[in-house]
Design an enzyme around this catalytic site. Structure first.
Site, PDB file in Angstrom:
ATOM      1  N   GLU A 244       0.808  -1.219   0.000  1.00  0.00           N
ATOM      2  CA  GLU A 244       0.000   0.000   0.000  1.00  0.00           C
ATOM      3  C   GLU A 244       0.843   1.271   0.000  1.00  0.00           C
ATOM      4  O   GLU A 244       0.304   2.372  -0.073  1.00  0.00           O
ATOM      5  CB  GLU A 244      -0.939   0.020   1.212  1.00  0.00           C
ATOM      6  CG  GLU A 244      -2.052  -1.013   1.157  1.00  0.00           C
ATOM      7  CD  GLU A 244      -3.008  -0.764   0.000  1.00  0.00           C
ATOM      8  OE1 GLU A 244      -3.199   0.408  -0.384  1.00  0.00           O
ATOM      9  OE2 GLU A 244      -3.555  -1.739  -0.547  1.00  0.00           O
TER      10      GLU A 244
ATOM     11  N   ARG B  86      21.010   5.607 -19.493  1.00  0.00           N
ATOM     12  CA  ARG B  86      21.430   5.558 -20.896  1.00  0.00           C
ATOM     13  C   ARG B  86      21.644   6.948 -21.484  1.00  0.00           C
ATOM     14  O   ARG B  86      22.206   7.081 -22.569  1.00  0.00           O
ATOM     15  CB  ARG B  86      20.409   4.791 -21.730  1.00  0.00           C
ATOM     16  CG  ARG B  86      19.054   5.468 -21.857  1.00  0.00           C
ATOM     17  CD  ARG B  86      18.040   4.555 -22.529  1.00  0.00           C
ATOM     18  NE  ARG B  86      18.465   4.181 -23.863  1.00  0.00           N
ATOM     19  CZ  ARG B  86      18.276   4.935 -24.943  1.00  0.00           C
ATOM     20  NH1 ARG B  86      17.690   6.107 -24.833  1.00  0.00           N
ATOM     21  NH2 ARG B  86      18.674   4.518 -26.138  1.00  0.00           N
TER      22      ARG B  86
ATOM     23  N   ASP C 164      15.755   8.267 -31.048  1.00  0.00           N
ATOM     24  CA  ASP C 164      14.845   7.349 -30.373  1.00  0.00           C
ATOM     25  C   ASP C 164      13.418   7.869 -30.368  1.00  0.00           C
ATOM     26  O   ASP C 164      13.165   9.067 -30.557  1.00  0.00           O
ATOM     27  CB  ASP C 164      15.288   7.124 -28.924  1.00  0.00           C
ATOM     28  CG  ASP C 164      16.548   6.293 -28.830  1.00  0.00           C
ATOM     29  OD1 ASP C 164      16.858   5.583 -29.795  1.00  0.00           O
ATOM     30  OD2 ASP C 164      17.222   6.362 -27.785  1.00  0.00           O
TER      31      ASP C 164
END
Length: 208
Positions: free
Chosen positions: A72, A110, A125
């Site tokens: 939770e 990255r 990308d």
């Protein structure tokens, strides 16, 4: 656990509702003199979505602390007192924030200098630049039982290859993530490429 002061040496006891108690759930590094100012980010489905833009913002930080809850989550008092922001990797729920944190680490890591062999490749990308999806990629051999590499990519015509890649990025975004495509903001050249992509798709479906 070495920084915990209460007897059981746990980072947070489970209480009714399966929520972690605050106790000593404090990022120890944050109070170190050398680490002041680093943000504490809590991985939570209630947080702002992780985007490529956000990953670049985080990649520019000298350091950060990723806080992972379990079941939770974490006691709200701690979140209000110590957490700078909450971050989500999607509209679904995991058992804990560890996998979400790993996603953030990979997305941010990255983008660090030297992480990729070709830093310029990251600019191409998906979600980079104008936010379009990436174009298809192929490798050798050019002919295979699964199909052939598109002729334009074997042509050596760099301008034609650039147009093809741009058209594929526009078309893929239109097909798969139309929410990312601001057609009203497209240049005349982009609209021509996208219209040609749509016409080609319609012709294929009509022929089928």
């Amino acid at each position: 656990r070495s920084g915990v002061t209460y007897n059981h040496k746990k980072l947070g006891e489970l209480v009714r509702g399966s929520c972690r108690q605050p106790y000593n759930y404090y990022p120890r590094g944050r109070v170190d003199a050398d680490n002041r100012g680093q943000p504490v980010i809590y991985m939570s489905p209630q947080g702002a979505p992780l985007t490529q833009k956000k990953a670049r913002e985080l990649a520019a930080l000298p350091r950060m602390i990723l806080l992972c809850g379990r079941y939770e989550g974490v006691d709200e008092r701690f979140l209000e007192a110590e957490v700078d922001e909450e971050l989500s990797i999607g509209d679904y729920v995991l058992s804990g924030g560890e996998l979400a944190a790993a996603v953030v680490i990979d997305a941010v890591g990255r983008l660090q200098e030297g992480a990729l062999n070709d830093a310029e490749s990251a600019i191409q990308d998906s979600f980079e630049g104008d936010g379009l999806l990436d174009c298809p990629h192929y490798t050798q051999p050019s002919s295979h039982p699964l199909g052939d590499v598109p002729a334009v990519l074997r042509s050596g015509d760099h301008a034609a290859i650039a147009r093809w890649r741009r058209q594929q990025a526009l078309g893929r975004t239109w097909l798969r993530r139309p929410d990312l495509l601001d057609e009203a903001g497209l240049s005349k050249a982009d609209r021509i490429l996208l219209d040609a992509f749509r016409a080609d798709m319609a012709g294929r479906h009509g022929a089928g």
